[in-house]
Design an enzyme around this catalytic site. Structure first.
Site, mmCIF file in Angstrom:
data_model
loop_
_atom_site.group_PDB
_atom_site.id
_atom_site.type_symbol
_atom_site.label_atom_id
_atom_site.label_comp_id
_atom_site.label_asym_id
_atom_site.label_seq_id
_atom_site.Cartn_x
_atom_site.Cartn_y
_atom_site.Cartn_z
ATOM 1 C CG ASP A 61 -2.029 -1.005 1.169
ATOM 2 O OD1 ASP A 61 -1.845 -2.057 0.524
ATOM 3 O OD2 ASP A 61 -3.085 -0.758 1.778
ATOM 4 C CE LYS B 153 -5.103 2.342 2.585
ATOM 5 N NZ LYS B 153 -3.996 1.608 3.252
ATOM 6 C CE LYS C 197 -7.018 -0.807 2.651
ATOM 7 N NZ LYS C 197 -5.695 -1.398 2.997
#
Length: 257
Positions: free
Chosen positions: A98, A161, A196
């Protein structure tokens, strides 16, 4: 989605159970990994600092993924640092990276710097799932969020995300909508890239908002861990309460996952 039980099931299966506190220890991560294997089923992954990724991988069964963060949380334009983080994650045996997009550079109009860092990280973690954190609470403007999404998709992101969870504003429906539309409009990403939502999602009702947005943009087939994730820790309390038929516990304090 009106059925709280069904919503809780999706949220659990798609949960990245997260601990990214500065003072985290191996004991904290061990408790996180234990919680990831709860009575109602496993989460999708745990998300930790790179220094704990190898430990988390040893603590978890193979069917629960390990994600770790890179260039986190500030998203500086420091390719060497981002690659150090990424290399540690790759070597740990984790499955997911991430990485924080250099959102400050994007705000300054330096798109080449954004593209260079994302491209370098993508090249450094072949075969791993790459989630790019846009930090939408700082970008704010829909046009900037769309551009951040486009740059991430062009670099080979597997997920977009929303947030680090470290800024005053984290996931919002408005930002999620802009990101999901960007995925749906991308010829290469529409049937592959996931979304996300991260930060500030503490209840099944909160999760339902993002589940519905994802379904509307990407279809019901996207409501599975390969295309949809929620980054949270306190959300699991409410999921377990709903699935266990209990009263919903008090919400976590603002500023936490």
């Amino acid at each position: 989605m009106n059925d709280a039980h069904a919503t809780a099931r999706i949220a659990l299966a798609c949960l990245d159970l997260t601990s990214l506190n500065d003072a985290d220890t191996e004991a904290d991560v061990a408790r996180l990994c234990e919680r990831a294997q709860g009575p109602h089923g496993p989460v999708a992954a745990v998300c930790v600092w790179p220094r704990f990724a190898a430990f988390a991988r040893r603590e978890l069964p193979a069917h629960i993924g390990v994600a770790a963060v890179a260039n986190f949380p500030d998203g500086e334009v420091d390719i060497e640092r981002a690659l150090r983080d990424t290399g540690e994650i790759v070597q740990s045996g984790a499955q997911e990276v991430d990485v924080v997009l250099p959102f400050g550079a994007l705000l300054r109009g330096d798109e080449p710097a954004v593209a260079r860092l994302l491209g370098a990280v993508r090249a450094a973690c072949p075969g791993l799932v790459l989630k790019v954190i846009l930090e939408t609470g700082v970008l704010v403007d829909d046009a900037l969020i769309v551009r951040a999404s486009q740059l991430s998709l062009a670099a080979g992101a597997d997920f977009l995300k929303t947030s680090t969870g470290k800024t005053p504003v984290s996931a919002t429906p408005q930002a999620a909508t802009a990101m999901l539309r960007s995925i749906a409009a991308d010829a290469r990403g529409a049937g592959r890239v996931g979304f996300k939502a991260s930060g500030g999602i503490r209840s099944v009702a909160d999760a339902a908002v993002y589940i519905e947005l994802c379904e509307a943009a990407l279809g019901a087939q996207a409501l599975q861990p390969g295309r949809f994730r929620i980054g949270a820790s306190s959300l699991l309390n409410d999921i377990e309460a709903v699935l266990g038929g209990q009263a919903t516990p008090p919400a976590a304090a603002p500023g936490t996952y």
